[in-house]
Design an enzyme around this catalytic site. Structure first.
Site, mmCIF file in Angstrom:
data_model
loop_
_atom_site.group_PDB
_atom_site.id
_atom_site.type_symbol
_atom_site.label_atom_id
_atom_site.label_comp_id
_atom_site.label_asym_id
_atom_site.label_seq_id
_atom_site.Cartn_x
_atom_site.Cartn_y
_atom_site.Cartn_z
ATOM 1 N N MET A 90 19.128 108.920 -1.209
ATOM 2 C CA MET A 90 19.837 107.872 -1.939
ATOM 3 C C MET A 90 19.492 106.477 -1.430
ATOM 4 S SD MET A 90 20.958 109.879 -3.951
ATOM 5 C CE MET A 90 22.350 110.171 -4.964
ATOM 6 N N HIS A 126 15.580 113.865 -10.222
ATOM 7 C CA HIS A 126 16.703 113.051 -10.700
ATOM 8 C C HIS A 126 17.564 113.891 -11.642
ATOM 9 C CE1 HIS A 126 18.834 109.352 -11.532
ATOM 10 N NE2 HIS A 126 18.862 109.720 -12.805
HETATM 11 C C1 GAR Z 1 20.254 116.360 -6.677
HETATM 12 O O1 GAR Z 1 21.029 116.817 -7.736
HETATM 13 C C2 GAR Z 1 19.324 115.250 -7.127
HETATM 14 O O2 GAR Z 1 18.969 115.352 -8.464
HETATM 15 C C3 GAR Z 1 20.167 114.023 -6.895
HETATM 16 O O3 GAR Z 1 20.876 114.286 -5.716
HETATM 17 C C4 GAR Z 1 21.141 115.680 -5.631
HETATM 18 C C5 GAR Z 1 20.841 116.135 -4.220
HETATM 19 O O4 GAR Z 1 21.328 117.426 -4.036
HETATM 20 N N1 GAR Z 1 19.330 112.875 -6.760
HETATM 21 C C6 GAR Z 1 19.687 111.685 -7.185
HETATM 22 O O5 GAR Z 1 20.747 111.437 -7.713
HETATM 23 C C7 GAR Z 1 18.638 110.607 -6.956
HETATM 24 N N2 GAR Z 1 18.978 109.423 -7.637
HETATM 25 P P1 GAR Z 1 20.948 118.248 -2.732
HETATM 26 O O6 GAR Z 1 21.174 117.311 -1.546
HETATM 27 O O7 GAR Z 1 21.885 119.409 -2.738
HETATM 28 O O8 GAR Z 1 19.510 118.657 -2.858
#
Ligand code: GAR
Length: 189
Positions: A88, A107
């Site tokens: 992030m 994303h």
């Molecule tokens: C995921 O769903 C990804 O798509 C999102 O964060 C999550 C991480 O999950 N990414 C974003 O929002 C990027 N802007 P995780 O830590 O369980 O892999």
């Protein structure tokens, strides 16, 4: 097959990291997870690196040496490919230029719709009928690099943010590995 040494950047839960570590055990999977970079000391995801003996480092974006620490470690571990898996933080233009077309991000929306944060709440507010995830190359503009793969699902009338997140992540665990396989099938670098 010589696997590409890959770094995964995370900030939180790390379920995509866990999935990629597990997939990378397959001899035919094109990447080896050689480093995890995390910008959040509290991130649960780091446990997957520890458990699987993958080297990991913490970086603090507020510190002056933030960028240098990232670059130093990418070099130290001979990283040639980067996956942003729930990272992030904006990646610097310098890093993007050094790793042109070698950084991908996942994303939780069907880009170009819903770039940025709070995607699920915005999707519900907008009365979207489908959701999904996108794996794309990272360029200098947020969530705007070319798409490698997208997967879609139908949004039902009573779906809430939690349900959308679950449906999205289920697709992400397929989309991220598929995108990586596609990239290395089509290009050699
Ligand atoms: C995921 O769903 C990804 O798509 C999102 O964060 C999550 C991480 O999950 N990414 C974003 O929002 C990027 N802007 P995780 O830590 O369980 O892999």
């Amino acid at each position: 097959m010589v696997k590409k040494k890959t770094c995964i950047f995370i900030s939180g839960k790390g379920s995509n990291l866990r999935n990629l570590i597990s997939r990378s055990r397959d001899n035919n999977f094109p990447i080896k997870i050689s480093l995890v970079i995390c910008n959040n000391m509290e991130a649960y995801g780091v446990n997957y690196a520890k458990k699987n003996k993958v080297p990991y480092i913490f970086v603090d974006a507020k510190k002056k040496n933030y960028e240098n620490k990232i670059l130093f470690n990418l070099k130290k571990h001979k990283i040639s490919f980067i996956c942003l898996a729930g990272y992030m933080k904006i990646i610097s233009n310098n890093l993007i230029r050094l790793y042109q077309k070698k950084i991908i991000n996942i994303h939780p929306s069907l880009l170009p719709k819903f770039k940025g944060l709070n995607t699920f709440a915005r999707m519900l507010k907008n009365k979207e009928i489908q959701g999904g995830c996108t794996v794309h190359y990272v360029n200098e503009k947020l969530d705007s690099g070319s798409t490698i793969i997208q997967k879609k699902f139908i949004i039902n009338a009573n779906d809430d943010v939690n349900i959308l997140k679950k449906k999205t992540q289920k697709l992400e665990y397929k989309a991220f590995p598929e995108a990586i396989i596609n990239i290395f099938r089509n290009f050699s670098f």
